[in-house]
Write a protein that holds these residues in place. Structure first.
Motif, PDB file in Angstrom:
ATOM      1  N   LEU A   9       0.542  -1.093  -0.152  1.00 48.11           N
ATOM      2  CA  LEU A   9      -0.015  -0.035   0.048  1.00 48.11           C
ATOM      3  C   LEU A   9       0.752   0.870  -0.050  1.00 48.11           C
ATOM      4  O   LEU A   9       0.475   2.496  -0.616  1.00 48.11           O
ATOM      5  CB  LEU A   9      -0.866  -0.128   0.909  1.00 48.11           C
ATOM      6  N   ALA A  10       2.239   1.342   0.826  1.00 51.47           N
ATOM      7  CA  ALA A  10       2.467   2.567   0.852  1.00 51.47           C
ATOM      8  C   ALA A  10       3.455   2.705  -0.529  1.00 51.47           C
ATOM      9  O   ALA A  10       3.500   3.743  -1.049  1.00 51.47           O
ATOM     10  CB  ALA A  10       3.692   2.579   1.488  1.00 51.47           C
ATOM     11  N   THR A  12       2.215   1.701  -3.594  1.00 54.33           N
ATOM     12  CA  THR A  12       1.435   2.227  -4.360  1.00 54.33           C
ATOM     13  C   THR A  12       1.724   3.674  -4.706  1.00 54.33           C
ATOM     14  O   THR A  12       0.703   4.132  -5.459  1.00 54.33           O
ATOM     15  CB  THR A  12       0.293   1.159  -4.458  1.00 54.33           C
ATOM     16  N   LEU A  13       0.857   3.637  -3.144  1.00 56.35           N
ATOM     17  CA  LEU A  13       0.344   5.510  -2.745  1.00 56.35           C
ATOM     18  C   LEU A  13       1.930   6.754  -3.400  1.00 56.35           C
ATOM     19  O   LEU A  13       1.347   7.062  -3.702  1.00 56.35           O
ATOM     20  CB  LEU A  13       0.456   5.740  -1.001  1.00 56.35           C
ATOM     21  N   SER A  16       1.665   6.260  -7.229  1.00 58.37           N
ATOM     22  CA  SER A  16       0.566   6.794  -8.095  1.00 58.37           C
ATOM     23  C   SER A  16       0.825   8.777  -7.945  1.00 58.37           C
ATOM     24  O   SER A  16       0.376   8.948  -8.234  1.00 58.37           O
ATOM     25  CB  SER A  16      -0.997   6.611  -7.308  1.00 58.37           C
ATOM     26  N   SER A  17       1.517   9.040  -6.415  1.00 59.09           N
ATOM     27  CA  SER A  17       1.130  10.367  -6.487  1.00 59.09           C
ATOM     28  C   SER A  17       2.318  11.024  -7.017  1.00 59.09           C
ATOM     29  O   SER A  17       2.128  12.281  -7.427  1.00 59.09           O
ATOM     30  CB  SER A  17       2.018  10.762  -5.083  1.00 59.09           C
TER      31      SER A  17
END
Length: 88
Positions: A9-10, A12-13, A16-17
């Motif tokens: 999750l980290a 991916t964030l 994506s940012s």
């Protein structure tokens, strides 16, 4: 302990940012490169309103040109920084 799910999750964030921010920055840089110069904005304003240019200010996507006419009036003209279109 960091779980595999938290790590996924980290990452991916973070990715994506970066993908979202890069195109916005590139678009802003292109817009800045396409702006006409202050002197060209002053010339275009003088073509519509004859007189002496007192000041040219950049305000985002437009220039605000202050012109002193022979009659003594001071007129403000807006010039689009991308197209060069003049409006009062």
């Amino acid at each position: 302990m960091i779980t595999l799910r938290s790590l996924f999750l980290a990452s991916t964030l973070i990715l994506s940012s970066h993908i979202v921010l890069v195109p916005a920055t590139v678009a802003q840089e292109k817009q800045e490169q396409q702006k006409i110069s202050k002197s060209l904005a002053a010339q275009k304003a003088q073509q519509v309103i004859p007189g002496k240019v007192l000041k040219v200010e950049s305000r985002g996507s437009v220039y605000r040109v202050k012109i002193h006419q022979k009659s003594g009036r001071v007129v403000y003209v807006t010039v689009d920084a991308i197209t060069g279109k003049v409006s009062r």
